[in-house]
Design a protein around this motif. Structure first.
Motif, PDB file in Angstrom:
ATOM      1  N   TRP A  49       0.818  -1.212   0.000  1.00 28.43           N
ATOM      2  CA  TRP A  49       0.000   0.000   0.000  1.00 28.43           C
ATOM      3  C   TRP A  49       0.852   1.263   0.000  1.00 28.43           C
ATOM      4  O   TRP A  49       0.469   2.272  -0.612  1.00 28.43           O
ATOM      5  N   ARG A  50       1.983   1.232   0.644  1.00 27.38           N
ATOM      6  CA  ARG A  50       2.854   2.411   0.620  1.00 27.38           C
ATOM      7  C   ARG A  50       3.485   2.587  -0.760  1.00 27.38           C
ATOM      8  O   ARG A  50       3.715   3.719  -1.201  1.00 27.38           O
TER       9      ARG A  50
ATOM     10  N   HIS B 263       0.793   4.143  -2.778  1.00 25.51           N
ATOM     11  CA  HIS B 263       0.678   5.561  -2.427  1.00 25.51           C
ATOM     12  C   HIS B 263       1.728   6.396  -3.150  1.00 25.51           C
ATOM     13  O   HIS B 263       1.452   7.520  -3.600  1.00 25.51           O
TER      14      HIS B 263
ATOM     15  N   VAL C 197       0.600   6.823  -6.796  1.00 21.42           N
ATOM     16  CA  VAL C 197      -0.568   7.709  -6.853  1.00 21.42           C
ATOM     17  C   VAL C 197      -0.144   9.152  -6.614  1.00 21.42           C
ATOM     18  O   VAL C 197      -0.625  10.082  -7.292  1.00 21.42           O
ATOM     19  N   SER C 198       0.762   9.372  -5.666  1.00 21.34           N
ATOM     20  CA  SER C 198       1.200  10.742  -5.371  1.00 21.34           C
ATOM     21  C   SER C 198       1.932  11.353  -6.566  1.00 21.34           C
ATOM     22  O   SER C 198       1.797  12.558  -6.833  1.00 21.34           O
TER      23      SER C 198
ATOM     24  N   GLY D 245       4.318  10.931  -0.517  1.00 18.01           N
ATOM     25  CA  GLY D 245       4.447   9.748  -1.362  1.00 18.01           C
ATOM     26  C   GLY D 245       5.877   9.255  -1.464  1.00 18.01           C
ATOM     27  O   GLY D 245       6.131   8.042  -1.448  1.00 18.01           O
TER      28      GLY D 245
ATOM     29  N   ASP E 229       6.773   7.439   1.733  1.00 21.02           N
ATOM     30  CA  ASP E 229       6.216   6.085   1.735  1.00 21.02           C
ATOM     31  C   ASP E 229       6.928   5.191   0.725  1.00 21.02           C
ATOM     32  O   ASP E 229       7.129   3.991   0.965  1.00 21.02           O
TER      33      ASP E 229
END
Length: 535
Positions: free
Chosen positions: A444-445, A448, A451-452, A486, A489
């Motif tokens: 998930w990181r 992220h 996505v960022s 992001g 992460d």
């Protein structure tokens, strides 16, 4: 013809026949611990005036060199040698003081030690590990004690959702390997510190099963509490709530004591500030007192080391153990730390002739009803031991069988070197659960991060079509903050979680291998490493 019996070697006149060990968590967090400077100063004064004076002291949560130097100045007459250990970003807070020179030292970090995402807890940032020191206390080749000082990961969570239990178990495992290696070198071994575990917990059993060391408190107090009064293991024993005095004298409670001022409520602390010392009645019920500070030592020697025809050599036995430094600051009326200290005295003992035979030392006879395995683990419950009482004037329980120095000296671990096989499966199941959790976190990181980056690009494009300057500013700000989060992460997914998952693989392999050795499963020993899902 009678075999010639050689005389047992006698210690040199310059070799001490007694060792005093002490451990204390100083609660010296910079900018967080209240009244840190005056408390640390008085801790140093107390160490220098303690009778008998300690020979080796292990300190935890001593996070500034200023505090370390303050204690060194106060104790330089009784403990002229010392080492402050550096680790992590902010330091692990470990220090060792000694009456004798430190020949060698090292700082061994734990492979599993918290998570950087829990920055408010700080365990990962201080770089917790094991401070190791080799101290020579005499001229003989084996007049060496290897000292291990540690402060394991704090139990911030509890129950089945405790995500840190895997870390604490792995740390106990790593420590047990260091202790076993030191004992195999033929040296006396002493492990001291704040272990953040309860007696006979999984981590406790790992240390005492996989290293030839024993918990000094359970040698002398095998019927002591297994946790605070509300803990399930302690409730199952059906004991009454102990008093403050009983918890200190018999249970060895060093943390969350009702008599420790740093565990009091706000109203009680306000009374202290007004000058009222607020004396605590020794008979006060102590619901939360628990023992999490320990001293483990390798007492005695293995019978196999004594040759036929030789008298038994002297060895180290536990003479006494106590909770100390319960006094308060003379002016501030506060406890010196949020923990109390533990002190133990080891004595060099030569077994009596009645317990030494032609084939080497013989273990003194034990009652037929006593469980040999329970005696070896220090869990033997004397049949006449009284139940815990809320009265501080209760008579102490009779001396346990293993407090006999001959029994300690002839103590053998030859048949007690592994845990029950189901416990290895429990550890493996724990590793699998935590591995699955960290794999989800990594995935998930990583998502992220991507996505960022997409949002950042979208915001930059939107700036071109922004009708007003303030809208462009907001879009740029959102893009910058989102990209920063992001990237953090993404770095965690790439660096931290990858490293942690590899450490988990190593831990799993070692547990599987140890289980195979314990069960005699040669097929399992020859198998390849199991593939963890997500590789």
């Amino acid at each position: 013809m009678t075999d010639h019996v050689q005389q047992a070697p006698r210690p040199s006149s310059s070799t001490p026949t007694q060792l005093n060990l002490l451990t204390l968590n100083c609660w010296g967090l910079l900018h967080i611990s209240a009244l840190r400077t005056p408390r640390i100063a008085h801790i140093g004064h107390t160490l220098s005036t303690t009778s008998p004076p300690p020979d080796i002291v292990c300190l935890q949560e001593l996070f500034t060199q200023q505090d370390y130097r303050a204690i060194r100045r106060a104790t330089r007459q009784v403990l002229p040698y010392g080492k402050y250990y550096h680790s992590g970003a902010f330091g692990g807070g470990l220090a060792i003081l000694s009456r004798w020179p430190i020949e060698e030292s090292s700082m061994v970090p734990y492979p599993l030690n918290g998570r950087p995402t829990a920055f408010w807890r700080g365990d990962w940032y201080v770089g917790k590990g094991v401070a190791c020191a080799r101290v020579r206390f005499g001229p003989g080749a084996r007049d060496v004690v290897e000292v291990f000082n540690t402060h394991t990961h704090a139990p911030y969570e509890s129950g089945p959702k405790d995500s840190y239990i895997c870390h604490r178990t792995a740390q106990a495992w790593e420590l047990s390997k260091l202790l076993r290696a030191a004992a195999e070198r033929g040296h006396l071994v002493a492990a001291l510190g704040d272990f953040n575990m309860l007696p006979l917990s999984l981590a406790h059993r790992l240390i005492t099963s996989h290293a030839p060391v024993r918990d000094v408190w359970r040698i002398l107090h095998p019927d002591s509490a297994l946790g605070p009064s509300h803990h399930p293991a302690e409730r199952a024993r059906g004991r009454r709530v102990p008093s403050v005095a009983f918890n200190l004298r018999e249970n060895g409670a060093t943390s969350n004591n009702a008599s420790n001022t740093w565990r009091w409520n706000k109203n009680q602390r306000n009374k202290l500030r007004s000058g009222d010392p607020c004396a605590v009645d020794p008979d006060t019920p102590d619901h939360r007192g628990q023992r999490i500070d320990y001293i483990f030592v390798s007492t005695g020697h293995f019978p196999s080391r004594t040759r036929v025809g030789e008298a038994a050599a002297p060895g180290w036995v536990v003479d006494s153990a106590s909770v100390t430094m319960t006094n308060r600051h003379p002016d501030l009326h506060v406890s010196l730390s949020d923990h109390y200290a533990v002190q133990a005295t080891l004595r060099l003992h030569t077994p009596s002739p009645s317990t030494t035979g032609q084939d080497g030392p013989q273990t003194p006879s034990r009652p037929a009803s006593a469980s040999t395995s329970a005696l070896r683990s220090g869990a033997y419950l004397a049949p006449d031991s009284p139940t815990t009482s809320t009265s501080s004037s209760d008579n102490p329980p009779p001396a346990p069988l293993d407090s006999d120095p001959d029994a300690q000296l002839h103590y053998s671990r030859s048949q007690d070197t592994s845990l029950p096989l189901p416990l290895y499966d429990e550890i493996l199941s724990m590793i699998h659960r935590y591995t699955a959790r960290e794999q989800r976190q990594q995935r998930w990181r990583g998502i992220h991060f991507y996505v960022s980056v997409a949002v950042w690009i979208a915001c930059l494009v939107a700036v071109w079509f922004s009708p007003r300057n303030f809208v462009a500013f907001i879009l740029t700000l959102v893009a910058s903050l989102g990209l920063t989060a992001g990237v953090v992460d993404g770095l965690l997914a790439l660096l931290f979680f990858s490293s942690e998952l590899r450490a988990l693989k190593e831990f799993e392999w070692e547990i599987r291998n140890t289980k195979a050795v314990a069960s005699g499963d040669l097929v399992a020993l020859a198998e390849e490493d199991p593939v963890i899902k997500g590789d």
